[in-house]
Motif scaffolding. Structure first.
Motif, PDB file in Angstrom:
ATOM      1  N   GLU A 224       3.852   5.510  -5.775  1.00 11.27           N
ATOM      2  CA  GLU A 224       3.774   5.473  -7.231  1.00 11.27           C
ATOM      3  C   GLU A 224       2.680   6.392  -7.768  1.00 11.27           C
ATOM      4  O   GLU A 224       2.767   6.846  -8.901  1.00 11.27           O
ATOM      5  CB  GLU A 224       3.528   4.044  -7.717  1.00 11.27           C
ATOM      6  CG  GLU A 224       4.740   3.161  -7.576  1.00 11.27           C
ATOM      7  CD  GLU A 224       4.484   1.723  -7.964  1.00 11.27           C
ATOM      8  OE1 GLU A 224       3.365   1.225  -7.733  1.00 11.27           O
ATOM      9  OE2 GLU A 224       5.422   1.092  -8.476  1.00 11.27           O
ATOM     10  N   SER A 225       1.666   6.664  -6.955  1.00  7.71           N
ATOM     11  CA  SER A 225       0.593   7.542  -7.418  1.00  7.71           C
ATOM     12  C   SER A 225       1.028   9.005  -7.381  1.00  7.71           C
ATOM     13  O   SER A 225       0.325   9.866  -7.903  1.00  7.71           O
ATOM     14  CB  SER A 225      -0.672   7.338  -6.576  1.00  7.71           C
ATOM     15  OG  SER A 225      -0.495   7.860  -5.276  1.00  7.71           O
ATOM     16  N   GLY A 226       2.171   9.277  -6.787  1.00  7.25           N
ATOM     17  CA  GLY A 226       2.721  10.625  -6.736  1.00  7.25           C
ATOM     18  C   GLY A 226       3.858  10.784  -7.724  1.00  7.25           C
ATOM     19  O   GLY A 226       3.938  10.058  -8.717  1.00  7.25           O
TER      20      GLY A 226
ATOM     21  N   ARG B 140       0.830  -1.208   0.000  1.00  5.92           N
ATOM     22  CA  ARG B 140       0.000   0.000   0.000  1.00  5.92           C
ATOM     23  C   ARG B 140       0.863   1.256   0.000  1.00  5.92           C
ATOM     24  O   ARG B 140       0.530   2.243  -0.663  1.00  5.92           O
ATOM     25  CB  ARG B 140      -0.956  -0.021   1.184  1.00  5.92           C
ATOM     26  CG  ARG B 140      -2.009  -1.119   1.069  1.00  5.92           C
ATOM     27  CD  ARG B 140      -3.160  -0.957   2.040  1.00  5.92           C
ATOM     28  NE  ARG B 140      -2.788  -0.682   3.398  1.00  5.92           N
ATOM     29  CZ  ARG B 140      -2.751  -1.581   4.393  1.00  5.92           C
ATOM     30  NH1 ARG B 140      -3.033  -2.849   4.144  1.00  5.92           N
ATOM     31  NH2 ARG B 140      -2.441  -1.213   5.620  1.00  5.92           N
TER      32      ARG B 140
ATOM     33  N   ARG C 212       9.373   7.513  -8.592  1.00  2.35           N
ATOM     34  CA  ARG C 212       9.620   6.303  -9.374  1.00  2.35           C
ATOM     35  C   ARG C 212      10.072   5.249  -8.379  1.00  2.35           C
ATOM     36  O   ARG C 212      11.001   5.464  -7.604  1.00  2.35           O
ATOM     37  CB  ARG C 212      10.710   6.570 -10.406  1.00  2.35           C
ATOM     38  CG  ARG C 212      11.054   5.375 -11.258  1.00  2.35           C
ATOM     39  CD  ARG C 212      12.033   5.765 -12.342  1.00  2.35           C
ATOM     40  NE  ARG C 212      13.196   6.437 -11.808  1.00  2.35           N
ATOM     41  CZ  ARG C 212      14.437   5.976 -11.908  1.00  2.35           C
ATOM     42  NH1 ARG C 212      14.688   4.868 -12.538  1.00  2.35           N
ATOM     43  NH2 ARG C 212      15.446   6.647 -11.396  1.00  2.35           N
TER      44      ARG C 212
ATOM     45  N   ALA D 170       2.347   9.094   2.349  1.00  2.00           N
ATOM     46  CA  ALA D 170       2.032   7.793   1.747  1.00  2.00           C
ATOM     47  C   ALA D 170       1.736   6.761   2.827  1.00  2.00           C
ATOM     48  O   ALA D 170       0.821   5.949   2.700  1.00  2.00           O
ATOM     49  CB  ALA D 170       3.183   7.329   0.853  1.00  2.00           C
TER      50      ALA D 170
ATOM     51  N   LYS E  87      -1.648   7.466   4.253  1.00  2.00           N
ATOM     52  CA  LYS E  87      -2.653   7.053   3.283  1.00  2.00           C
ATOM     53  C   LYS E  87      -2.802   5.530   3.275  1.00  2.00           C
ATOM     54  O   LYS E  87      -3.902   4.994   3.170  1.00  2.00           O
ATOM     55  CB  LYS E  87      -2.278   7.567   1.895  1.00  2.00           C
ATOM     56  CG  LYS E  87      -3.248   7.256   0.799  1.00  2.00           C
ATOM     57  CD  LYS E  87      -2.762   7.859  -0.513  1.00  2.00           C
ATOM     58  CE  LYS E  87      -3.680   7.482  -1.664  1.00  2.00           C
ATOM     59  NZ  LYS E  87      -3.190   8.034  -2.935  1.00  2.00           N
TER      60      LYS E  87
ATOM     61  N   ARG F 137       3.882   1.456  -1.281  1.00  2.00           N
ATOM     62  CA  ARG F 137       4.436   1.524  -2.641  1.00  2.00           C
ATOM     63  C   ARG F 137       3.420   2.139  -3.599  1.00  2.00           C
ATOM     64  O   ARG F 137       3.745   3.028  -4.384  1.00  2.00           O
ATOM     65  CB  ARG F 137       4.844   0.125  -3.114  1.00  2.00           C
ATOM     66  CG  ARG F 137       5.378   0.133  -4.520  1.00  2.00           C
ATOM     67  CD  ARG F 137       5.589  -1.264  -5.070  1.00  2.00           C
ATOM     68  NE  ARG F 137       6.043  -1.164  -6.431  1.00  2.00           N
ATOM     69  CZ  ARG F 137       7.188  -1.643  -6.868  1.00  2.00           C
ATOM     70  NH1 ARG F 137       7.990  -2.283  -6.052  1.00  2.00           N
ATOM     71  NH2 ARG F 137       7.529  -1.503  -8.118  1.00  2.00           N
ATOM     72  N   SER F 138       2.177   1.678  -3.534  1.00  2.00           N
ATOM     73  CA  SER F 138       1.131   2.208  -4.413  1.00  2.00           C
ATOM     74  C   SER F 138       0.921   3.698  -4.178  1.00  2.00           C
ATOM     75  O   SER F 138       0.748   4.462  -5.125  1.00  2.00           O
ATOM     76  CB  SER F 138      -0.188   1.460  -4.183  1.00  2.00           C
ATOM     77  OG  SER F 138      -0.069   0.131  -4.602  1.00  2.00           O
ATOM     78  N   ALA F 139       0.946   4.110  -2.919  1.00  2.00           N
ATOM     79  CA  ALA F 139       0.775   5.524  -2.605  1.00  2.00           C
ATOM     80  C   ALA F 139       1.918   6.354  -3.164  1.00  2.00           C
ATOM     81  O   ALA F 139       1.704   7.443  -3.695  1.00  2.00           O
ATOM     82  CB  ALA F 139       0.648   5.722  -1.095  1.00  2.00           C
TER      83      ALA F 139
END
Length: 82
Positions: free
Chosen positions: A12-14, A6, A17, A77, A80, A8-10
């Motif tokens: 990556e959504s910003g 989760r 990289r 992140a 979140k 990592r996903s947060a």
């Protein structure tokens, strides 16, 4: 999903990289070589409230404000993801 995924996903959504690295040592090498300005290593059993924390690396030659901004984004992140 697990907390690590989760986070990592947060990230990556910003604007970040995400590069997979097998160890904290490898993340530190990536930063030292200049392949990344900052790096965050999250162990497979990442659980900050149980003592399994991540490690943040930064290139000391770069502007310190980048580390502050990155640390703030990581905290965001994490919040979140939780």
């Amino acid at each position: 999903p697990e907390l690590r995924g989760r986070v990592r996903s947060a990230l990556e959504s910003g604007p970040f990289r995400v590069i997979d690295a097998p160890s904290a040592d490898e993340v530190e090498r990536l930063v030292a070589r200049g392949d990344a300005a900052l790096g965050l290593y999250l162990p497979a059993d990442f659980e900050p409230f149980a003592g399994e924390r991540g490690v943040l690396f930064q290139d000391p030659a770069r502007e310190p404000r980048f580390a502050g901004a990155f640390a703030g984004a990581v905290q965001g992140a994490l919040a979140k993801a939780i």
